[in-house]
Enzyme design. Structure first.
Site: not given
Ligand code: RIB
Length: 332
Positions: A270, A273-275
């Site tokens: 998944d 949130a990698a960035g």
């Molecule tokens: O970068 C991922 C995030 O983008 C998620 O956690 C979601 O809430 C959106 O803001």
């Protein structure tokens, strides 16, 4: 001793202020409603997916938690709503070791994100900003007032742009280093970029900001876009290139200085949130005065680990995991 700030009635312990390595994350916090799907539905179509899972997310909260888990001294400034989600959102930040003295509330709903995750690990996200939309410039400026030269301000674009712009400029004037993750992607005026010490776009954000149609695909294009963004005002540009790693371009006398840090091949579960993990890790490395090449490697490693797990904050690695991941790789 407690200091009263202009961020509503919020109080922060004064003793904490003045540390040279404080990381202030000014940004969003959401509840993420995540569903894995075999493919995206077409308009009018109903498809089946896996059970819905709820995670705390939001780019601001994700980056704050990422930095705290990696050993940073982190304070989060932002707003939840006054709904039933608020307690859960606050608890997640606190449990990750983030200082919540500048976490406020705005009447109404908290931010939410509906996230569909494809078998490839890629996602699509629909945001409802809720309270994040009411993080105003006065609130942001009050939070920045607590920072001292050497501290770091980390922002994204899920709160109003005028708040981000005001906070970046105020921080810049105080000698505070600023990191802007320009996500979600949008165009930015040059006057915003001029207050940015480190701009960290991904491949599509870099292209958009540089006025190109196609996302950046290889390091040569990343270098070209990064140089354009330096001309638009940012002091240093770091283009996040996913598994390829990242490219950094910094202003220097003569030609910009270019540094490339390779990525890591991992199994992607998944990519949410990698960035954010990259940015949180970068902030920690900068707050520790790590050499830039090492800082980039550290951030790449943390981001790579985050994509091997589901969710946003739930997927963040801690310091020990990143160090362990990096140890065998160093001898290659
Ligand atoms: O970068 C991922 C995030 O983008 C998620 O956690 C979601 O809430 C959106 O803001």
């Amino acid at each position: 001793m407690l200091a009263r700030s202009r961020s509503g009635d919020l109080q922060c312990p004064q003793a904490v202020f003045g540390f040279a390595d404080m990381i202030l994350v000014l940004g969003s916090i959401n509840l993420d409603l995540v569903q894995r799907v075999p493919r995206l539905p077409r308009p009018g179509e109903t498809i089946g997916g896996e059970d819905l899972r709820l995670f705390v997310g939001g780019k601001g909260a994700n980056q704050a938690c990422a930095a705290a888990r990696l050993g940073g001294q982190v304070r989060f400034a932002g707003k939840t709503g006054t709904d039933a989600l608020a307690l859960r959102l606050r608890a997640e930040l606190r449990d990750s070791g983030v200082d919540c003295c500048l976490l406020s509330q705005a009447d109404g709903a908290s931010g939410t994100a509906i996230i569909l995750v494809l078998p490839s690990g890629e996602n699509v996200i629909v945001l409802a900003p809720g309270a994040n939309g009411r993080v105003d410039a006065e609130f942001g400026l009050a939070a920045v007032e607590q920072l001292a030269p050497g501290d770091l301000l980390l922002c994204q674009l899920e709160i109003p742009l005028e708040t981000v712009s005001a906070a970046l400029h105020a921080a810049h004037q105080r000698g505070v280093r600023t990191i802007l993750d320009p996500a979600p992607a949008r165009n930015l005026p040059g006057e915003v970029l001029e207050a940015v010490s480190f701009l960290t776009p991904n491949q599509s954000e870099a292209a958009l900001l540089a006025g190109r149609q196609r996302p950046v695909e290889h390091m040569g294009e990343a270098e070209e876009m990064a140089k354009l963004l330096l001309q638009r005002g940012a002091a240093t540009v770091i283009v996040k290139m996913g598994a390829q790693g990242c490219l950094m371009a910094s202003k220097a006398s003569g030609q910009p200085a270019i540094t490339i840090a390779s990525g890591f091949a991992v199994e992607v579960v998944d990519s949410t949130a990698a960035g954010d993990t990259f940015n949180g890790a970068l902030a920690v490395a900068l707050s520790e005065q790590q050499p830039l090449q090492r800082a980039l490697r550290f951030a790449n490693a943390a981001a790579a680990l985050s994509v091997t797990r589901a969710g946003a904050i739930s997927a963040l690695p801690d310091r020990e995991q990143v160090e362990r991941f990096l140890t065998p790789q160093q001898s290659r």
